[in-house]
Design a protein around this motif. Structure first.
Motif, PDB file in Angstrom:
ATOM      1  N   VAL A  51       0.758  -1.048  -0.018  1.00 39.13           N
ATOM      2  CA  VAL A  51      -0.105  -0.078  -0.063  1.00 39.13           C
ATOM      3  C   VAL A  51       0.949   1.457   0.021  1.00 39.13           C
ATOM      4  O   VAL A  51       1.727   1.401   0.804  1.00 39.13           O
ATOM      5  CB  VAL A  51      -0.920   0.167   1.106  1.00 39.13           C
ATOM      6  CG1 VAL A  51      -1.723   1.184   1.361  1.00 39.13           C
ATOM      7  CG2 VAL A  51      -1.810  -1.074   1.281  1.00 39.13           C
ATOM      8  N   ASN A  52       0.656   2.163  -0.967  1.00 39.79           N
ATOM      9  CA  ASN A  52       1.224   3.528  -1.120  1.00 39.79           C
ATOM     10  C   ASN A  52       0.172   4.358  -0.095  1.00 39.79           C
ATOM     11  O   ASN A  52      -0.900   4.982  -0.597  1.00 39.79           O
ATOM     12  CB  ASN A  52       1.152   4.159  -2.413  1.00 39.79           C
ATOM     13  CG  ASN A  52       1.724   5.571  -2.402  1.00 39.79           C
ATOM     14  OD1 ASN A  52       1.330   6.314  -1.358  1.00 39.79           O
ATOM     15  ND2 ASN A  52       2.371   5.845  -3.519  1.00 39.79           N
ATOM     16  N   SER A  53       0.557   4.376   1.199  1.00 35.72           N
ATOM     17  CA  SER A  53      -0.507   4.922   2.151  1.00 35.72           C
ATOM     18  C   SER A  53      -0.631   6.671   1.920  1.00 35.72           C
ATOM     19  O   SER A  53      -1.643   7.296   2.047  1.00 35.72           O
ATOM     20  CB  SER A  53       0.313   4.990   3.489  1.00 35.72           C
ATOM     21  OG  SER A  53       0.285   3.889   4.016  1.00 35.72           O
ATOM     22  N   GLU A  54       0.082   7.344   1.085  1.00 32.29           N
ATOM     23  CA  GLU A  54       0.006   8.558   0.906  1.00 32.29           C
ATOM     24  C   GLU A  54      -1.468   8.709  -0.042  1.00 32.29           C
ATOM     25  O   GLU A  54      -2.121   9.615   0.073  1.00 32.29           O
ATOM     26  CB  GLU A  54       1.167   9.344   0.385  1.00 32.29           C
ATOM     27  CG  GLU A  54       2.303   9.392   1.301  1.00 32.29           C
ATOM     28  CD  GLU A  54       3.674  10.177   0.615  1.00 32.29           C
ATOM     29  OE1 GLU A  54       3.287  10.804  -0.393  1.00 32.29           O
ATOM     30  OE2 GLU A  54       4.679  10.012   1.361  1.00 32.29           O
ATOM     31  N   LYS A  55      -1.027   7.894  -1.112  1.00 30.85           N
ATOM     32  CA  LYS A  55      -2.178   7.964  -2.255  1.00 30.85           C
ATOM     33  C   LYS A  55      -3.156   6.992  -1.970  1.00 30.85           C
ATOM     34  O   LYS A  55      -4.170   6.866  -2.823  1.00 30.85           O
ATOM     35  CB  LYS A  55      -1.574   7.536  -3.619  1.00 30.85           C
ATOM     36  CG  LYS A  55      -0.310   8.764  -3.789  1.00 30.85           C
ATOM     37  CD  LYS A  55       0.032   8.479  -5.378  1.00 30.85           C
ATOM     38  CE  LYS A  55       1.266   9.469  -5.700  1.00 30.85           C
ATOM     39  NZ  LYS A  55       1.905   9.126  -7.083  1.00 30.85           N
ATOM     40  N   MET A  56      -3.025   6.033  -1.116  1.00 30.58           N
ATOM     41  CA  MET A  56      -4.126   4.964  -0.663  1.00 30.58           C
ATOM     42  C   MET A  56      -4.315   4.268  -2.060  1.00 30.58           C
ATOM     43  O   MET A  56      -5.482   4.042  -2.444  1.00 30.58           O
ATOM     44  CB  MET A  56      -5.485   5.448  -0.240  1.00 30.58           C
ATOM     45  CG  MET A  56      -5.202   5.896   1.268  1.00 30.58           C
ATOM     46  SD  MET A  56      -4.363   4.566   2.189  1.00 30.58           S
ATOM     47  CE  MET A  56      -5.590   3.504   2.365  1.00 30.58           C
ATOM     48  N   LYS A  57      -3.271   3.832  -2.565  1.00 29.86           N
ATOM     49  CA  LYS A  57      -3.322   2.854  -3.953  1.00 29.86           C
ATOM     50  C   LYS A  57      -2.381   1.783  -3.743  1.00 29.86           C
ATOM     51  O   LYS A  57      -1.321   1.848  -2.873  1.00 29.86           O
ATOM     52  CB  LYS A  57      -2.783   3.695  -5.108  1.00 29.86           C
ATOM     53  CG  LYS A  57      -3.760   4.751  -5.651  1.00 29.86           C
ATOM     54  CD  LYS A  57      -3.359   5.439  -6.873  1.00 29.86           C
ATOM     55  CE  LYS A  57      -4.490   5.845  -7.627  1.00 29.86           C
ATOM     56  NZ  LYS A  57      -4.700   5.601  -8.925  1.00 29.86           N
ATOM     57  N   ILE A  58      -2.369   0.867  -4.671  1.00 27.59           N
ATOM     58  CA  ILE A  58      -1.436  -0.358  -4.687  1.00 27.59           C
ATOM     59  C   ILE A  58      -0.231   0.156  -5.474  1.00 27.59           C
ATOM     60  O   ILE A  58      -0.346   0.932  -6.353  1.00 27.59           O
ATOM     61  CB  ILE A  58      -2.153  -1.403  -5.492  1.00 27.59           C
ATOM     62  CG1 ILE A  58      -3.302  -2.030  -5.027  1.00 27.59           C
ATOM     63  CG2 ILE A  58      -1.183  -2.557  -5.711  1.00 27.59           C
ATOM     64  CD1 ILE A  58      -4.305  -3.037  -5.860  1.00 27.59           C
ATOM     65  N   LYS A  59       1.041  -0.043  -4.835  1.00 28.49           N
ATOM     66  CA  LYS A  59       2.307   0.311  -4.997  1.00 28.49           C
ATOM     67  C   LYS A  59       2.522  -0.494  -6.492  1.00 28.49           C
ATOM     68  O   LYS A  59       1.927  -1.343  -6.723  1.00 28.49           O
ATOM     69  CB  LYS A  59       3.260  -0.184  -4.247  1.00 28.49           C
ATOM     70  CG  LYS A  59       3.290   0.615  -2.750  1.00 28.49           C
ATOM     71  CD  LYS A  59       4.636   0.472  -2.199  1.00 28.49           C
ATOM     72  CE  LYS A  59       4.707   1.219  -0.820  1.00 28.49           C
ATOM     73  NZ  LYS A  59       5.565   0.913  -0.063  1.00 28.49           N
ATOM     74  N   ARG A  60       3.202   0.390  -7.182  1.00 32.91           N
ATOM     75  CA  ARG A  60       3.531  -0.290  -8.497  1.00 32.91           C
ATOM     76  C   ARG A  60       4.458  -1.524  -8.502  1.00 32.91           C
ATOM     77  O   ARG A  60       4.849  -2.124  -9.489  1.00 32.91           O
ATOM     78  CB  ARG A  60       4.095   0.726  -9.398  1.00 32.91           C
ATOM     79  CG  ARG A  60       3.054   1.772  -9.841  1.00 32.91           C
ATOM     80  CD  ARG A  60       3.781   3.169 -10.600  1.00 32.91           C
ATOM     81  NE  ARG A  60       5.212   2.651 -11.154  1.00 32.91           N
ATOM     82  CZ  ARG A  60       5.606   3.299 -12.176  1.00 32.91           C
ATOM     83  NH1 ARG A  60       4.756   4.289 -12.899  1.00 32.91           N
ATOM     84  NH2 ARG A  60       6.629   2.941 -12.617  1.00 32.91           N
ATOM     85  N   THR A  61       4.978  -1.760  -7.222  1.00 28.73           N
ATOM     86  CA  THR A  61       6.117  -2.866  -7.090  1.00 28.73           C
ATOM     87  C   THR A  61       5.180  -4.220  -6.851  1.00 28.73           C
ATOM     88  O   THR A  61       6.054  -5.090  -6.280  1.00 28.73           O
ATOM     89  CB  THR A  61       6.980  -2.482  -6.055  1.00 28.73           C
ATOM     90  OG1 THR A  61       6.411  -2.015  -5.144  1.00 28.73           O
ATOM     91  CG2 THR A  61       7.940  -1.241  -6.641  1.00 28.73           C
ATOM     92  N   VAL A  62       4.241  -4.312  -6.883  1.00 27.00           N
ATOM     93  CA  VAL A  62       3.318  -5.511  -6.636  1.00 27.00           C
ATOM     94  C   VAL A  62       2.194  -5.612  -7.534  1.00 27.00           C
ATOM     95  O   VAL A  62       1.530  -4.471  -7.942  1.00 27.00           O
ATOM     96  CB  VAL A  62       2.969  -5.370  -5.233  1.00 27.00           C
ATOM     97  CG1 VAL A  62       1.815  -4.248  -4.738  1.00 27.00           C
ATOM     98  CG2 VAL A  62       2.110  -6.718  -4.791  1.00 27.00           C
ATOM     99  N   ILE A  63       1.768  -6.816  -7.754  1.00 29.71           N
ATOM    100  CA  ILE A  63       0.797  -7.136  -8.605  1.00 29.71           C
ATOM    101  C   ILE A  63      -0.124  -8.032  -7.738  1.00 29.71           C
ATOM    102  O   ILE A  63       0.329  -8.948  -7.109  1.00 29.71           O
ATOM    103  CB  ILE A  63       1.066  -8.021  -9.950  1.00 29.71           C
ATOM    104  CG1 ILE A  63       2.147  -7.150 -10.647  1.00 29.71           C
ATOM    105  CG2 ILE A  63       0.074  -8.488 -10.677  1.00 29.71           C
ATOM    106  CD1 ILE A  63       2.958  -7.894 -11.724  1.00 29.71           C
ATOM    107  N   ILE A  64      -1.464  -7.676  -7.659  1.00 30.65           N
ATOM    108  CA  ILE A  64      -2.626  -8.485  -6.839  1.00 30.65           C
ATOM    109  C   ILE A  64      -3.723  -8.784  -7.810  1.00 30.65           C
ATOM    110  O   ILE A  64      -4.191  -8.092  -8.614  1.00 30.65           O
ATOM    111  CB  ILE A  64      -3.212  -7.379  -5.808  1.00 30.65           C
ATOM    112  CG1 ILE A  64      -1.719  -7.124  -4.757  1.00 30.65           C
ATOM    113  CG2 ILE A  64      -4.107  -8.376  -5.199  1.00 30.65           C
ATOM    114  CD1 ILE A  64      -2.258  -6.248  -3.857  1.00 30.65           C
ATOM    115  N   PHE A  65      -3.822 -10.151  -7.934  1.00 30.76           N
ATOM    116  CA  PHE A  65      -5.279 -10.729  -8.526  1.00 30.76           C
ATOM    117  C   PHE A  65      -6.175 -10.922  -7.646  1.00 30.76           C
ATOM    118  O   PHE A  65      -5.807 -11.795  -6.652  1.00 30.76           O
ATOM    119  CB  PHE A  65      -4.412 -11.973  -9.451  1.00 30.76           C
ATOM    120  CG  PHE A  65      -3.905 -11.652 -10.655  1.00 30.76           C
ATOM    121  CD1 PHE A  65      -4.431 -11.034 -11.834  1.00 30.76           C
ATOM    122  CD2 PHE A  65      -2.506 -11.803 -10.720  1.00 30.76           C
ATOM    123  CE1 PHE A  65      -3.674 -10.622 -12.884  1.00 30.76           C
ATOM    124  CE2 PHE A  65      -1.747 -11.412 -11.957  1.00 30.76           C
ATOM    125  CZ  PHE A  65      -2.334 -10.931 -12.984  1.00 30.76           C
TER     126      PHE A  65
END
Length: 98
Positions: A51-65
């Motif tokens: 989690v990118n806590s600042e943007k509340m988004k999934i980090k680009r360094t992880v893939i989640i299916f």
């Protein structure tokens, strides 16, 4: 209570200390809720890596299916996790042809 299967691949299996876990989650659970649960149950590092806590988004360094669909093409951290869902965490792919 809905049951979810969570699978960890690559570095995520090392961080989690396991390759797969089945957990019961409350109805209307989101991916973010699931990550908070994993943070408490397994360890904090999973949440920090995803989690990118600042943007509340999934980090680009992880893939989640979620059930074979990339969470970034669904509703990111607000994606719903339903009964019987399979959530898989992958490190990003690397390499390629030159």
């Amino acid at each position: 209570m809905p049951k979810v299967t969570v699978k960890f691949f690559g570095e995520f299996s090392k961080i989690a200390g396991l390759k797969q876990i089945e957990i019961n989650v409350p109805k209307d659970t989101t991916l973010h809720d699931l990550l908070l649960f994993l943070k408490e149950r397994l360890n904090e590092e999973i949440y920090r890596r995803v989690v990118n806590s600042e943007k509340m988004k999934i980090k680009r360094t992880v893939i989640i299916f979620i059930n074979g669909r990339n969470a970034t093409s669904l509703n990111e951290l607000k994606s719903k996790i339903d009964d019987g869902s399979v959530v898989a965490f992958f490190p990003p792919g690397a390499g390629g042809l030159e």
